[in-house]
Design a protein around this motif. Structure first.
Motif, PDB file in Angstrom:
ATOM      1  N   GLY A 109       0.814  -1.214   0.000  1.00 30.67           N
ATOM      2  CA  GLY A 109       0.000   0.000   0.000  1.00 30.67           C
ATOM      3  C   GLY A 109       0.843   1.257   0.000  1.00 30.67           C
ATOM      4  N   LEU A 110       1.970   1.234   0.716  1.00 33.37           N
ATOM      5  CA  LEU A 110       2.872   2.395   0.743  1.00 33.37           C
ATOM      6  C   LEU A 110       3.426   2.683  -0.649  1.00 33.37           C
ATOM      7  N   VAL A 111       3.956   1.633  -1.303  1.00 30.37           N
ATOM      8  CA  VAL A 111       4.560   1.835  -2.621  1.00 30.37           C
ATOM      9  C   VAL A 111       3.510   2.278  -3.640  1.00 30.37           C
ATOM     10  N   ALA A 112       2.383   1.576  -3.662  1.00 29.75           N
ATOM     11  CA  ALA A 112       1.332   1.909  -4.625  1.00 29.75           C
ATOM     12  C   ALA A 112       0.776   3.307  -4.371  1.00 29.75           C
ATOM     13  N   GLY A 113       0.578   3.632  -3.105  1.00 31.12           N
ATOM     14  CA  GLY A 113       0.020   4.941  -2.767  1.00 31.12           C
ATOM     15  C   GLY A 113       0.957   6.084  -3.111  1.00 31.12           C
ATOM     16  N   ALA A 114       2.250   5.901  -2.829  1.00 35.36           N
ATOM     17  CA  ALA A 114       3.221   6.954  -3.136  1.00 35.36           C
ATOM     18  C   ALA A 114       3.297   7.208  -4.634  1.00 35.36           C
ATOM     19  N   MET A 115       3.311   6.129  -5.419  1.00 39.45           N
ATOM     20  CA  MET A 115       3.369   6.288  -6.870  1.00 39.45           C
ATOM     21  C   MET A 115       2.078   6.900  -7.412  1.00 39.45           C
ATOM     22  N   SER A 116       0.960   6.490  -6.841  1.00 39.05           N
ATOM     23  CA  SER A 116      -0.324   7.046  -7.275  1.00 39.05           C
ATOM     24  C   SER A 116      -0.408   8.533  -6.975  1.00 39.05           C
ATOM     25  N   MET A 117       0.045   8.930  -5.781  1.00 41.05           N
ATOM     26  CA  MET A 117       0.035  10.342  -5.413  1.00 41.05           C
ATOM     27  C   MET A 117       0.933  11.142  -6.352  1.00 41.05           C
ATOM     28  N   ALA A 118       2.125  10.619  -6.639  1.00 35.38           N
ATOM     29  CA  ALA A 118       3.062  11.333  -7.507  1.00 35.38           C
ATOM     30  C   ALA A 118       2.493  11.490  -8.908  1.00 35.38           C
ATOM     31  N   ALA A 119       1.964  10.392  -9.450  1.00 36.35           N
ATOM     32  CA  ALA A 119       1.425  10.443 -10.806  1.00 36.35           C
ATOM     33  C   ALA A 119       0.217  11.372 -10.886  1.00 36.35           C
ATOM     34  N   GLY A 120      -0.696  11.241  -9.926  1.00 38.57           N
ATOM     35  CA  GLY A 120      -1.889  12.073  -9.940  1.00 38.57           C
ATOM     36  C   GLY A 120      -1.573  13.549  -9.798  1.00 38.57           C
TER      37      GLY A 120
ATOM     38  N   VAL B 127       0.166  14.870 -13.082  1.00 34.93           N
ATOM     39  CA  VAL B 127      -0.785  15.066 -14.179  1.00 34.93           C
ATOM     40  C   VAL B 127      -1.676  16.278 -13.924  1.00 34.93           C
ATOM     41  N   SER B 128      -2.158  16.386 -12.697  1.00 37.53           N
ATOM     42  CA  SER B 128      -3.059  17.490 -12.352  1.00 37.53           C
ATOM     43  C   SER B 128      -2.375  18.846 -12.485  1.00 37.53           C
ATOM     44  N   VAL B 129      -1.185  18.964 -11.885  1.00 40.97           N
ATOM     45  CA  VAL B 129      -0.482  20.244 -11.908  1.00 40.97           C
ATOM     46  C   VAL B 129       0.061  20.540 -13.309  1.00 40.97           C
ATOM     47  N   SER B 130       0.413  19.492 -14.058  1.00 38.11           N
ATOM     48  CA  SER B 130       0.855  19.709 -15.442  1.00 38.11           C
ATOM     49  C   SER B 130      -0.269  20.290 -16.289  1.00 38.11           C
TER      50      SER B 130
ATOM     51  N   ALA C 239      -0.406  23.853 -15.470  1.00 37.32           N
ATOM     52  CA  ALA C 239       0.709  24.566 -16.099  1.00 37.32           C
ATOM     53  C   ALA C 239       0.481  24.764 -17.598  1.00 37.32           C
ATOM     54  N   ASP C 240      -0.091  23.758 -18.256  1.00 41.74           N
ATOM     55  CA  ASP C 240      -0.387  23.880 -19.685  1.00 41.74           C
ATOM     56  C   ASP C 240      -1.398  24.998 -19.942  1.00 41.74           C
ATOM     57  N   THR C 241      -2.399  25.077 -19.073  1.00 38.64           N
ATOM     58  CA  THR C 241      -3.408  26.124 -19.220  1.00 38.64           C
ATOM     59  C   THR C 241      -2.790  27.508 -19.026  1.00 38.64           C
ATOM     60  N   GLU C 242      -1.906  27.625 -18.038  1.00 36.47           N
ATOM     61  CA  GLU C 242      -1.239  28.905 -17.791  1.00 36.47           C
ATOM     62  C   GLU C 242      -0.379  29.306 -18.994  1.00 36.47           C
ATOM     63  N   LYS C 243       0.354  28.342 -19.559  1.00 36.66           N
ATOM     64  CA  LYS C 243       1.198  28.642 -20.718  1.00 36.66           C
ATOM     65  C   LYS C 243       0.357  29.071 -21.918  1.00 36.66           C
TER      66      LYS C 243
ATOM     67  N   ALA D 135       2.486  29.819  -9.224  1.00 40.16           N
ATOM     68  CA  ALA D 135       2.820  29.144 -10.480  1.00 40.16           C
ATOM     69  C   ALA D 135       2.826  27.631 -10.301  1.00 40.16           C
ATOM     70  N   ALA D 136       2.299  26.933 -11.305  1.00 38.13           N
ATOM     71  CA  ALA D 136       2.231  25.475 -11.253  1.00 38.13           C
ATOM     72  C   ALA D 136       3.615  24.871 -11.440  1.00 38.13           C
ATOM     73  N   ARG D 137       4.013  23.972 -10.518  1.00 36.51           N
ATOM     74  CA  ARG D 137       5.306  23.285 -10.608  1.00 36.51           C
ATOM     75  C   ARG D 137       5.054  21.783 -10.481  1.00 36.51           C
ATOM     76  N   PRO D 138       4.808  21.101 -11.596  1.00 36.96           N
ATOM     77  CA  PRO D 138       4.395  19.695 -11.556  1.00 36.96           C
ATOM     78  C   PRO D 138       5.379  18.763 -10.843  1.00 36.96           C
ATOM     79  N   LEU D 139       6.662  18.848 -11.195  1.00 33.91           N
ATOM     80  CA  LEU D 139       7.636  17.928 -10.619  1.00 33.91           C
ATOM     81  C   LEU D 139       7.773  18.145  -9.119  1.00 33.91           C
ATOM     82  N   GLN D 140       7.809  19.392  -8.698  1.00 33.25           N
ATOM     83  CA  GLN D 140       7.906  19.697  -7.274  1.00 33.25           C
ATOM     84  C   GLN D 140       6.709  19.137  -6.516  1.00 33.25           C
ATOM     85  N   ALA D 141       5.522  19.335  -7.059  1.00 30.52           N
ATOM     86  CA  ALA D 141       4.313  18.845  -6.405  1.00 30.52           C
ATOM     87  C   ALA D 141       4.294  17.320  -6.340  1.00 30.52           C
ATOM     88  N   ALA D 142       4.731  16.671  -7.418  1.00 26.81           N
ATOM     89  CA  ALA D 142       4.736  15.206  -7.465  1.00 26.81           C
ATOM     90  C   ALA D 142       5.704  14.617  -6.441  1.00 26.81           C
TER      91      ALA D 142
END
Length: 231
Positions: A55-66, A69-72, A75-79, A142-149
């Motif tokens: 659950g830890l591994v799956a949850g961490a990866m799910s949080m990062a991916a989600g 994608v969300s913040v990206s 960021a695309d909309t802002e650009k 400002a949206a920062r996808p990698l930082q948020a992930a």
């Protein structure tokens, strides 16, 4: 000698604070709930720990991916908005200047002063002025996808490790009570720290996080008990 004064604001912490609190809260609640649900079904301590680690591994990866994608998407909309504004400034600079002045008039400046402010800002950095005052974009938000992930994944892993550690060191007969109790304490501390960092009420922050965490753990333990009895 003139001293500069730096004034910090709680809103400047909103980006990383949101990701960190959300990740840690999800890590504690989901992992503690998973541990208690599996334990309530009658599983061995080893199986409980395997489920928790998965659950830890799956949850961490799910949080990062989600989060990425969300913040990206943000960021695309802002650009896209900035690109459109850049084209409009090039094609219709005078119209954009009047539009900027109109914004300042609505904020309380008289027309003459608004024209002067708009003109000076247009001479300096017109895109930045329109991004800030027309589009509502700023460096703080400002949206920062990698930082948020990364923040979400790391926070989730830290949060999930707390109930897992409790499940590892406690005797099987105390596992559910210890996991629930320690997780609620962790959640209360997390809610308090988040509220303090954000300038909100510590009591309200701690109560809110603890209540929903307790509800999630109780429901999951109930499901585990039900299906464990059926099996």
């Amino acid at each position: 000698m003139l001293r500069t004064h730096h004034e910090g604001h709680f809103s400047q912490r909103s980006g990383w604070l949101r990701a960190a609190v959300l990740g840690a809260n999800d890590g504690i609640v989901s992992t503690a709930s998973l541990v208690m649900g599996v334990a309530a079904s009658g599983a061995t301590q080893g199986n409980v720990l395997i489920a928790g680690v998965a659950g830890l591994v799956a949850g961490a990866m799910s949080m990062a991916a989600g989060e990425y994608v969300s913040v990206s998407s943000q960021a695309d909309t802002e650009k896209a908005d900035l690109h459109r504004e850049r084209l409009e400034l090039k094609a219709h600079p005078e119209f954009e200047r009047r539009e900027l002045a109109g914004i300042y008039v609505k904020r309380g400046l008289d027309a003459s002063l608004a024209d002067q402010v708009a003109e000076q800002l247009m001479e300096n950095d017109p895109l930045a002025a329109h991004a800030r005052d027309e589009l509502g974009l700023s460096e703080v938000y400002a949206a920062r996808p990698l930082q948020a992930a990364l923040a979400s994944a790391a926070a989730f892993a830290v949060g999930a490790a707390l109930p897992l550690l409790t499940a590892l060191i406690m005797a099987p007969r105390f596992l559910m009570v210890a996991t629930a109790g320690s997780s609620l304490v962790f959640l209360a501390l997390l809610g308090s720290l988040a509220a303090r960092a954000g300038g909100a009420s510590i009591l309200v922050g701690a109560t809110r996080v603890t209540f929903w965490g307790a509800l999630a753990m109780a429901l999951t333990a109930g499901v585990g008990k039900l299906f464990g009895a059926v099996v």
